[in-house]
Motif scaffolding. Structure first.
Motif, PDB file in Angstrom:
ATOM      1  N   VAL A  24     -12.995  -1.447  28.997  1.00  0.00           N
ATOM      2  CA  VAL A  24     -12.567  -1.909  27.674  1.00  0.00           C
ATOM      3  C   VAL A  24     -11.692  -0.854  26.999  1.00  0.00           C
ATOM      4  O   VAL A  24     -10.628  -1.169  26.444  1.00  0.00           O
ATOM      5  N   ASN A  28      -7.830  -1.318  25.942  1.00  0.00           N
ATOM      6  CA  ASN A  28      -7.346  -1.075  24.578  1.00  0.00           C
ATOM      7  C   ASN A  28      -6.244  -0.021  24.569  1.00  0.00           C
ATOM      8  O   ASN A  28      -5.290  -0.105  23.782  1.00  0.00           O
ATOM      9  N   TYR A  31      -3.100  -1.647  25.817  1.00  0.00           N
ATOM     10  CA  TYR A  31      -2.563  -2.474  24.724  1.00  0.00           C
ATOM     11  C   TYR A  31      -1.698  -1.629  23.785  1.00  0.00           C
ATOM     12  O   TYR A  31      -0.559  -1.990  23.458  1.00  0.00           O
ATOM     13  N   TYR A 154     -17.437  -7.499  24.521  1.00  0.00           N
ATOM     14  CA  TYR A 154     -16.330  -6.540  24.394  1.00  0.00           C
ATOM     15  C   TYR A 154     -15.190  -6.893  25.356  1.00  0.00           C
ATOM     16  O   TYR A 154     -14.015  -6.728  25.021  1.00  0.00           O
ATOM     17  N   MET A 158     -11.319  -7.782  24.249  1.00  0.00           N
ATOM     18  CA  MET A 158     -10.230  -6.906  24.690  1.00  0.00           C
ATOM     19  C   MET A 158      -9.179  -7.668  25.502  1.00  0.00           C
ATOM     20  O   MET A 158      -7.980  -7.579  25.222  1.00  0.00           O
ATOM     21  N   SER A 187      -8.316 -12.769  19.094  1.00  0.00           N
ATOM     22  CA  SER A 187      -9.265 -12.032  19.944  1.00  0.00           C
ATOM     23  C   SER A 187     -10.676 -12.040  19.370  1.00  0.00           C
ATOM     24  O   SER A 187     -11.654 -11.980  20.105  1.00  0.00           O
TER      25      SER A 187
END
Length: 426
Positions: A24, A28, A31, A154, A158, A187
């Motif tokens: 995760v 992130n 991203y 989570y 994500m 999300s």
């Protein structure tokens, strides 16, 4: 095959959660890195502001999550059932109020943070109640040690944010900040899975007893106070830089903060495991300090490695992650990583004390958090100064946390020694 089966049997739900948390955090990071590369420093400043608001929201959500976690361990039977409904009700009410405030003041937020539009704040505001509802859900899984379900929520949040945001950027001809806000909002919907909310009556008439309600509100107040200091310490620098500096400098600083916070995001993974374990051991009358020592050692070792890597290879790290457009900020990378590392270690101490209902660390963090804001407000001539005043504040915070632990531990040891005194015979 036998060896494989033995190895798989040793993999616990905690191990799976640890692996999931790493994935995760990696997602992130990807991203943010992709946003930085695609948008460039100037446009990335608005995107980073939205990500910072998301982090602020996550800290507030942690109040609901950690409160639910604690009482999932302590409550059972009908008390636990009523408590669940109570927390979902509180989360929805607070979420609606918070979202309404952000929505109503969206134009003022645009002026304050010098953004291209205020629509991004309105979209973000509409999604806030979903996040707090999701936080209570996660607290249930965490407190009951359902780490598989905790990991799943989570993961869904994500992956949906990562995929949907870039699909929106690719397909829709709108301002990037609006599309990123949409991706974040969507999300939260996906993050509700799995929900496991059967038999939850948000507006049930049955209420907790006054004694239990008082206990819950004391912990909510304590946790909210600490999470507020987390918001201040972890995000005030980005918000202040966005206010005081131009978009290019703000974008450069945001990339610096993102890389330097690797330690903090990994420390979060250990906090998820630390808190229910400490609460359970305290409930069972077992010593809790060894758990603290273990996690402090892990985070200290990881922090040292990352700070050294940032010191030795700053330009390489910046170039690989964000590209040559951000290379001018490379010389500050190890300093920001140091500040974040000090904060991450002190954070382990703070959540340990929070698990034991200790108030002083919250007050210490609050004072140091405010001092950081004051220091950055007074000394922001350059980005280098902004980073260095944070190092000073975090050194003081960590020293204060360690001193408090030594005092409390010494006091507990003396009390145990007094209880162990027995009549002696000659």
């Amino acid at each position: 095959m036998t060896t494989v089966k033995v190895a798989l049997n040793k993999v616990t739900s905690k191990h799976l959660f640890m692996g999931s948390a790493i994935l995760v955090n990696g997602g992130n990071y990807l991203y943010n890195l992709l946003l930085g590369r695609i948008l460039g420093p100037e446009a990335f400043a608005d995107a980073a502001l939205l990500v910072t608001l998301l982090l602020v929201l996550s800290f507030v959500g942690m109040t609901f999550q950690l409160t639910t976690t604690k009482f999932a361990v302590l409550f059972s039977g009908n008390t636990w059932t009523v408590f669940k409904s109570t927390m979902y009700r509180y989360a929805l009410m607070f979420g609606v109020c918070t979202g309404a405030v952000i929505y109503l003041f969206s134009e003022q937020l645009q002026v304050l943070f010098q953004t291209e539009n205020h629509g991004m704040f309105k979209i973000f505001a509409l999604s806030v109640p979903l996040y707090f509802f999701m936080s209570v859900n996660r607290g249930r899984f965490q407190g009951k040690h359902h780490f598989g379900k905790l990991a799943a929520t989570y993961q869904t949040e994500m992956w949906s944010r990562l995929i949907l945001t870039f699909l929106l950027l690719l397909l829709l001809p709108l301002e990037s900040s609006l599309l990123i806000a949409m991706g974040i909002a969507l999300s939260f919907i996906f993050g509700l899975f799995p929900s496991d909310i059967k038999n939850i009556q948000v507006f049930a008439k049955e209420r907790l007893s006054s004694a239990h309600l008082k206990e819950v509100w004391i912990f909510i107040g304590l946790t909210a106070g600490y999470e507020l200091t987390q918001i201040i310490i972890n995000n005030s620098d980005i918000l202040l830089v966005k206010h005081y500096f131009n978009d290019t400098d703000a974008g450069l600083y945001s990339s610096l903060a993102l890389i330097g916070r690797v330690v903090y995001f990994v420390a979060w993974m250990f906090v998820m495991l630390l808190m229910p374990t400490v609460i359970q051991k305290q409930k069972d009358g077992e010593p809790t300090a060894p758990i603290l020592f273990k996690y402090v050692f892990f985070i200290s070792a990881l922090s040292s490695t990352i700070v050294l890597a940032c010191y030795w290879f700053p330009e390489l790290i910046i170039s690989l992650m964000f590209g040559d457009a951000y290379i001018s900020i490379a010389h500050l990378l190890w300093q920001y990583a140091l500040a974040t590392s000090l904060f991450a270690i002190s954070n382990i101490f703070a959540y340990y004390f929070l698990s034991l209902n200790q108030y002083a660390p919250v007050i210490l963090s609050g004072i140091l958090g405010l001092s950081q804001v004051v220091l950055v407000t007074l000394y922001h001539d350059t980005l280098e100064t902004v980073v260095q005043v944070q190092i000073i504040a975090m050194v003081i915070l960590l020293i204060a946390q360690v001193i408090f632990f030594l005092i409390k531990n010494s006091s507990s040891s003396n009390n145990n020694d007094l209880r162990d005194v027995r009549p002696r015979t000659l």
